[in-house]
Design a protein around this motif. Structure first.
Motif, mmCIF file in Angstrom:
data_model
loop_
_atom_site.group_PDB
_atom_site.id
_atom_site.type_symbol
_atom_site.label_atom_id
_atom_site.label_comp_id
_atom_site.label_asym_id
_atom_site.label_seq_id
_atom_site.Cartn_x
_atom_site.Cartn_y
_atom_site.Cartn_z
ATOM 1 N N GLN A 75 30.607 50.972 42.066
ATOM 2 C CA GLN A 75 30.147 50.432 40.772
ATOM 3 C C GLN A 75 28.931 51.186 40.247
ATOM 4 O O GLN A 75 27.969 50.574 39.782
ATOM 5 N N ASN A 126 35.090 53.030 42.242
ATOM 6 C CA ASN A 126 34.748 52.310 41.008
ATOM 7 C C ASN A 126 33.486 52.856 40.341
ATOM 8 O O ASN A 126 32.554 52.105 40.047
ATOM 9 N N ARG A 130 40.786 58.885 36.346
ATOM 10 C CA ARG A 130 41.359 59.004 35.000
ATOM 11 C C ARG A 130 40.277 59.160 33.932
ATOM 12 O O ARG A 130 39.102 58.841 34.175
#
Ligand SMILES: *[C@@H]1O[C@H](CO)[C@@H](O)[C@H](O)[C@H]1NC(C)=O
Ligand SMILES: *[C@@H]1O[C@H](CO)[C@@H](O)[C@H](O)[C@H]1NC(C)=O
Ligand SMILES: *[C@@H]1O[C@H](CO)[C@@H](O)[C@H](O)[C@H]1NC(C)=O
Ligand SMILES: *[C@@H]1O[C@H](CO)[C@@H](O)[C@H](O)[C@H]1NC(C)=O
Length: 392
Positions: free
Chosen positions: A236, A266, A337
């Motif tokens: 994160q 992430n 991505r």
């Protein structure tokens, strides 16, 4: 018992309880009681260091309190070992370094060393490095090149660093060495994209580190792992501007320890020069990196989103063409991505001397205006799922 006898007994009781409280009560030391001015001009380094010494030697769990305000400090030492767990509470406090590089006689501004179970809660550490980035390296330092790192952690174990901000470091923002089993939570790192050598976090020679929710903007690598980094998880977290997240450069020095078990999950990179990368020097010393995994990463206009570069040779300071001897094994790039800012979105350039083994590329979707491509050398990646671009 007569009246005087009664008073004497009560007085003894009082003394006894006061002594009990004094010995059992956790030490709480406020830097203001040790003479810190907090006026933003006086050098409060000695007062903060002396308050730390008292808290560290006091009954645990002890606390060093740096109340809200602006402090100037030339250097600060948080050195243990302490009596037990210790917390530095610095919420709302800003500590500034003098801007003049010539004032520094060491390469560390704030030093944390040999402390077990440390908690650092809050605090903004402003290195005021703007003038240093503009100067030619070391020009105003005659004896040696002491460009201070904002926060240096050495032999810190089982600790938590949370809600801390590092601004405009003269050199790396945070360097962590020989420090096992720690967590960094909600760290903010901020310096301009054109600041020089301001790596966000550089980490080496440790086992067990989790970085969660770091927000990094800087002029060099956001987070990089050097030799001997083991069992680390970065999640994160964001990077940009900056040079990306990754491992390396490896192989520069003899007897480097292996890197093993690095997980980035992430994370989001925005406008960076690299996304996720592993780099090693050509003509290197032998070394190894295994179990390096990048998963669920978003790239927004990143120049080299996925990069393995075993011919890393900035400013041509090495013998290109002589292969790296750093062996990469068990590496994966999954679910990455977003958008690439250059045509080659995926480049896996392994060493011709020790080709990469067991590289997996899965579910990549990196687009580039005009069509992205991939390049591989000395590696035969295992390709899983649908990938854009098509993996070589
Ligand atoms: C880091 O996170 C991993 C996976 O969530 C966990 O297994 C490990 O114990 C954590 N390490 C630390 C030092 O908190
Ligand atoms: C990581 O991101 C994925 C996909 O966006 C999501 O499914 C997952 O819950 C996230 N994991 C954590 C630990 O936030
Ligand atoms: C790579 O992973 C495989 C399977 O998980 C494991 O057996 C092997 O020991 C790993 N190789 C290295 C060099 O760590
Ligand atoms: C890749 O991303 C683009 C843009 O978000 C999207 O249009 C496309 O469907 C995606 N392709 C795959 C295979 O996921």
């Amino acid at each position: 018992m007569d009246k005087h006898g009664y008073i004497r007994v009560m007085a003894l009781y009082c003394l006894f309880f006061m002594a009990l409280i004094a010995t059992n009560h956790a030490a709480v030391v406020n830097v203001k009681t040790k003479g810190a001015k907090g006026d933003g001009a006086t050098d409060d380094g000695p007062a903060i260091t002396s308050a730390w010494k008292e808290a560290c030697a006091g009954a645990p769990p002890s606390q060093l309190v740096i109340p809200p305000g602006t402090y100037m400090a030339l250097v600060v030492d948080f050195i243990g070992p302490c009596k037990g767990p210790i917390e530095i509470v610095a919420r709302g406090a800003t500590i500034k370094a003098p801007p003049e590089l010539a004032k520094f006689t060491r390469d560390t501004w704030i030093k944390f060393m040999s402390v077990d179970k440390l908690t650092l809660s809050g605090g903004t550490f402003d290195g005021q490095g703007q003038a240093t980035w503009k100067a030619t390296k070391c020009q105003d330092s005659q004896s040696s090149c002491n460009i201070p790192v904002n926060l240096r952690l050495n032999k810190i174990t089982n600790s938590v660093i949370r809600d801390v901000t590092s601004l405009n470091s003269k050199n790396f923002h945070i360097a962590v060495l020989a420090s096992d089993n720690n967590r960094f939570e909600n760290i903010v790192i901020d310096a301009p994209g054109n600041s020089v050598n301001t790596d966000g976090m550089h980490i080496a020679k440790l086992n067990g580190l989790n970085v969660t929710n770091a927000r990094i903007k800087t002029g060099d690598d956001c987070i990089s792992f050097g030799d001997g980094s083991k069992n680390v998880h970065v999640q994160q977290s964001t990077c940009g501007p900056g040079h990306g997240f990754g491992v390396g450069s490896l192989g520069k020095y003899p007897n480097e320890e292996a890197v093993q078990g690095i997980f980035f999950r992430n994370c989001t990179l925005t406008g960076t020069t690299n996304g996720v990368r592993i780099k090693s020097w050509p003509a290197s010393y032998p070394g190894a990196a295994t179990d390096i995994h990048f998963e669920d990463i978003i790239m927004n206009g990143v120049q080299n989103p996925i990069l393995v570069d075993q011919e890393y040779c900035p400013n041509n300071q090495c013998k290109k063409g002589v292969p790296s001897k750093v062996k990469l094994t068990n590496v994966s790039f999954r679910k990455i991505r977003g958008t690439s800012a250059t045509k080659v979105a995926v480049k896996i350039a392994c060493s011709p001397g020790v080709p990469c083994e067991n590289v997996e590329v899965a579910d990549i979707n990196l687009t580039f205006n005009g069509g992205a491509t991939s390049e591989c050398s000395n590696a035969k990646p295992k390709v899983v799922g649908q990938n854009v671009p098509k993996i070589c």
